[in-house]
Scaffold this active site. Structure first.
Site: not given
Ligand code: GCV
Length: 697
Positions: A283, A287, A361, A389
């Site tokens: 990743k 973020e 997402d 989630e």
């Molecule tokens: C692992 C969303 C989730 C995050 C996650 C992110 C991703 O934003 O809330 O917890 O991070 O996706 O897939 O990288």
């Protein structure tokens, strides 16, 4: 050990019990419940002694009673099997066939593949066949996986918490590894092998560099040793800035030879400990994670540098396309496509770009990601979220099979008839690599996934990764039979509950293409009013854009033109409200509350009806489950009943809070006869959940 009984034992107990079966079942056995008594096991012979072939034989003995015809497990190369000239040529490395043959003058069921892994998958297919009501006499199974890499992604942290995990702590006890190998690791691998999963990424994509240090490589190697005979490879999420954090370099710029050399040495070190290490998942520049863009290099530069490090060892890189930036004013739904589409054809041939099923997402419903079909020269791996989630965590019953198949079956519009599944399985462009990733819902809870029904999502992911053309209903039926037994009423009722359950979540959290309406951070419960977060695209108001006149995100040419990222007839249909499926209407269009809908109601009335339908569906599931009380063991029945009651309460909460908010915006009354929200909007806004699980700051 789980306290289960044989299927036959269970059935006989249920016959003599008038009320609910009293035996306890904590769900640990997952869908692998048929267990033969030790002294009454099927006769199984293995032609060979590899660890995997031995496991195939012992799984069959463990599951099948002595009444089963004699079984032989072998690979295609065993001389007696070769002499049968069976059609092994199209089965590839991992496929299997299971059929009745005469071998050395005896009638047996042969379970065989080109490799012992294929044979192991065949053994589990035979167990499934018999556990779901199939006959041994007529067995004739033949299957090869359509997708090559069928991989779980664990968002598990080194402190044993799990990001977006709702089934307890991580199953990886990093602290006691590599010395202690919890027997649960074997059961995990066994469960995965039974549904065809052949890889696992052990650590969170929000990665710590520490997972690449020698002690953690040794821990990963211990797990790899447990998983190997089950046909599973280990992968690691790589933190892009590790050369700085661990190697003391000044930069992590992928174009710097010292950086490339550091990764090469690191890969060599990993392969010395784990000779069949699968590779890296990354990743980057998303973020807050570091990545090549920090240095002006592209995602392809970053991916290719890592790919070169693992190439000689046969490793691969899964590079995520989940990128968006608050500094980018472009519609968040467009950013990944804008960044990655121009890179098509520039990735090394051991790189897959891993794309979430939708462009935002993992929402309860999203249109398929426009990158599918748009990067024909790059293998695209699809990423689904198995953990829920945005679908009520572990407590809400939401079977994700229909979500997965809705995306896989979607036409890309790029080529006549091409579906997302065609892109994912590599068929569309004859890619040599293909893959499906699922963000795991597994934790240390006794039932692994937080609830019995959540196990079905792990199961469905595995089955669809093997064959993306399976139907969600067929998978639900198999899972129900393997999980609860072959009672017709149980299978029919459980399947019926499951099949509409995801749509119910869509209905009570926000239907008609609305998305991202949940509360901040933990994503538990409603928060459509939230508008004060630092990043614009983290606010629900960014997504729904509701005001007194209308609601929805205009993604047509008059708005953000995200529609322009789709192709052909798909782009055409999303371009106009009249031709957009109503289930995705407000994803693409901003429309007046008075708009006439197919139901004859206006948009506002229709939205209200969806909320009520979602709540009603949960109440119906409660009644359906109540009807099975006498047929399911007490422990699993009670926990599910309790969770359904939680879900019913929370579905009403979602409905009431959302309606209170929409009414504050559109100043419209509720349609006649519709129940008013229980509290006023201020009350809903005050709810706080600082300790909701799965949330990592
Ligand atoms: C692992 C969303 C989730 C995050 C996650 C992110 C991703 O934003 O809330 O917890 O991070 O996706 O897939 O990288």
């Amino acid at each position: 050990m789980p306290r289960f009984r044989t299927l036959i034992g269970a059935l006989s107990v249920s016959l003599v019990m008038a009320a609910q079966p009293a035996w306890a079942d904590d769900g640990y056995a997952l869908w692998l419940r048929s267990i033969a008594k030790v002294d009454r096991q099927a006769v199984v012979t293995a032609l060979g002694d590899s660890a995997t072939l031995t496991l195939a034989a012992s799984e069959l003995r463990r599951a099948l009673p002595m009444e089963t015809p004699a079984i032989v497990v072998a690979t295609a190369s065993a001389p007696s099997v070769r002499a049968l000239t069976l059609p092994f040529s199209t089965l590839g490395d991992e496929g299997y066939l299971v059929c009745n043959v005469t071998l050395n003058g005896k009638r047996v069921i042969l379970v065989a593949g080109n490799s012992d892994r294929g044979t192991l998958y065949g053994a589990f297919a035979l167990i499934r066949h018999l556990a779901t009501g199939g006959q041994a006499a007529a067995v004739n199974l033949r299957s090869a996986p359509k997708v090559k890499l069928r991989v779980l992604n664990h968002w598990d942290n080194l402190d044993e918490s799990v990001e977006r995990g709702y089934a307890g702590q991580s199953i990886w006890d990093w602290w006691t590894l590599p010395d202690f190998r919890d027997p649960r690791y074997t059961d995990y691998a066994r469960a995965n092998a039974s549904i065809g999963i052949n890889g696992t990424v052990l650590n969170n994509v929000n990665a710590k560099a520490d997972s690449l240090t020698a002690p953690y490589i040794a821990k990963a190697a211990a797990l790899a040793n447990v998983f190997r005979p089950w046909g599973m490879r280990v992968y690691l999420s790589a933190r892009f800035s590790a050369p700085i954090e661990l190697g003391g370099l000044k930069t992590a710029d992928p174009r710097d030879p010292a950086v490339a050399a550091w990764w090469k040495a690191k890969a060599d070190e990993i392969y010395r400990a784990i000779p069949d290490f699968g590779g890296f998942l990354v990743k980057a520049n998303s973020e807050g994670q570091p990545g090549p863009r920090d240095y002006g290099a592209s995602h392809a530069d970053g991916a290719n540098m890592l790919a070169a490090a693992v190439r000689d060892h046969g490793g691969i890189v899964m590079w995520r396309a989940f990128v968006y930036a608050e500094t980018d004013p472009e519609d968040r739904a467009k950013q990944a496509y804008s960044e990655f589409k121009p890179l098509d054809g520039t990735f090394a041939d051991n790189v897959l770009v891993q794309v979430k099923n939708g462009a935002i997402d993992f929402q309860p419903r999203e249109p398929f990601h426009p990158l599918f079909g748009a990067m024909p020269r790059t293998p695209l791996m699809i990423e689904f979220q198995i953990t829920k989630e945005y679908l009520g965590f572990a407590t809400h019953l939401a079977y994700l099979g229909p979500l997965f198949t809705e995306v896989l079956d979607a036409k890309t519009g790029q080529k006549p008839g091409e579906t997302v599944a065609d892109v994912v399985d590599g068929q569309a462009e004859h890619h040599k690599l293909s893959g499906m990733a699922g963000v795991a819902n597994i934790g240390r809870d006794r039932d692994w996934s937080g609830s019995t029904f959540n196990q079905s999502n792990w199961y469905a992911f595995g089955r669809l990764a093997w064959d993306p053309d399976l139907s969600a209903e067929e998978i639900a039926r198999s899972w129900a039979a393997q999980t609860f037994g072959t009672d017709r009423q149980v299978i029919d009722t459980v399947t019926a509950m499951m099949m509409g359950s995801r749509e119910a979540v869509v209905d009570y959290t926000g239907a008609l293409g609305l998305a991202h309406l949940m509360a901040t951070g933990h994503h538990y419960g409603p928060g459509p009013w939230v508008s004060d977060l630092a990043r614009p695209e983290w606010n629900p108001t960014y997504y729904h854009r509701a005001d007194a006149n209308g609601i929805g995100f205009d993604r047509t040419a008059s708005g953000s033109n995200a529609v322009g990222q789709y192709a052909g007839s798909v782009a055409k249909s999303f371009a106009k409200p009249e031709t957009t499926p109503e289930s995705m209407l407000l994803w693409f269009h901003h429309l007046p509350w008075d708009r006439r809908m197919a139901s004859g109601r206006n948009l506002w009335e229709d939205l209200v009806a969806h909320y009520d339908r979602g709540v009603a569906y949960v109440a119906q599931m409660q009644r359906q489950w109540e009807g099975l009380r006498s047929k399911i063991d007490a422990e699993r029945w009670q926990k599910t009943a309790t969770y359904l009651a939680v879900q019913e309460r929370e579905a009403r909460w979602w409905r009431d809070a959302s309606l209170a908010y929409w009414m504050s915006v559109n100043h419209r009354p509720l349609p006649a006869g519709v129940r008013a929200p229980e509290h006023d909007l201020a009350w809903y806004k005050l709810q706080r959940f600082p300790y909701a699980p799965g949330h990592t700051q």
